[in-house]
Design an enzyme around this catalytic site. Structure first.
Site, PDB file in Angstrom:
ATOM      1  N   LYS A  77     -52.514 -19.353  32.914  1.00  0.00           N
ATOM      2  CA  LYS A  77     -53.548 -20.322  32.521  1.00  0.00           C
ATOM      3  C   LYS A  77     -54.419 -19.726  31.416  1.00  0.00           C
ATOM      4  CE  LYS A  77     -52.162 -22.971  35.857  1.00  0.00           C
ATOM      5  NZ  LYS A  77     -51.376 -24.179  35.569  1.00  0.00           N
ATOM      6  N   SER A 125     -47.099 -26.167  32.536  1.00  0.00           N
ATOM      7  CA  SER A 125     -48.552 -26.288  32.462  1.00  0.00           C
ATOM      8  C   SER A 125     -49.179 -25.677  31.210  1.00  0.00           C
ATOM      9  CB  SER A 125     -49.199 -25.669  33.702  1.00  0.00           C
ATOM     10  OG  SER A 125     -49.085 -24.263  33.689  1.00  0.00           O
TER      11      SER A 125
END
Length: 200
Positions: free
Chosen positions: A94, A51
């Site tokens: 993230k 990700s």
């Protein structure tokens, strides 16, 4: 009966041993202090998944600034999160896109992210943001929360995903500071030591 010379030699020998014990004693205390500071101020985590590619690769070892001292995430920070509602709280990495009170909007046709009406320059992303993941925009980031996205938008499950959503600051484990050991991204890429350094 020992001579003065023998007594002096014995005394010097004793002092040398005594000094060595003191040095070792002091060294142990210093190492304990360093270890304690490291445990309180820093953490080490391993990146798992795609990700954050290409910024971070699967298998990268990161040094984090612990949430004991890192309390105010800023836009652009790369953070590690533990969200109980997602994957049993397994840490995920993230990027902070917006903080409390800011408005996030996304043009999914053009793949552009807006914060407070300003189009974001996102040179770090792997692909454009073209999937809402079921979240409606625009949205205002709630109090004491942050909005996060992965750099690899096509595969990232992030604040667009209902099971993750906005992140309470208390769910932030820390800020990624330094890439210590580069991974090989599932064995697909060669270990690139040139990547070692500060995380941006």
């Amino acid at each position: 009966m020992a001579s003065k010379k023998e007594k002096k030699a014995e005394k010097e020998k004793f002092n040398w041993k005594q000094n060595l014990v003191l040095y070792v004693h002091d060294l142990m205390y210093m190492l304990m202090a360093i270890l304690l500071a490291f445990l309180l101020l820093f953490r080490v985590i391993v990146v798992s998944g795609d990700s954050m590619f290409p910024t971070l690769w699967d298998g990268d070892y990161l040094l984090l600034l612990s949430n004991l001292v890192y309390h105010e995430p800023q836009r652009g920070d790369i953070v590690v999160i533990s969200k109980a509602s997602f994957d049993n709280g397994t840490p995920i990495v993230k990027r902070v896109i917006a903080t409390e009170g800011q408005t996030v909007d996304i043009d999914f046709e053009k793949g552009i992210v807006y914060v407070d009406g300003v189009a974001q320059q996102e040179d770090y992303i792997n692909n454009l943001t073209v999937d809402s993941r079921g979240t409606y925009f625009p949205l205002v980031v709630r109090e004491n929360c942050i909005f996060v996205l992965g750099d690899n938008r096509a595969v990232s499950r992030d604040s667009r995903s209902p099971e993750i959503g906005q992140i309470d600051k208390r769910e932030v484990l820390g800020k990624a500071l330094y890439l210590m050991i580069p991974g090989t991204h599932h064995g697909e890429l060669s270990m690139d030591t040139a990547r070692i350094g500060g995380v941006k």
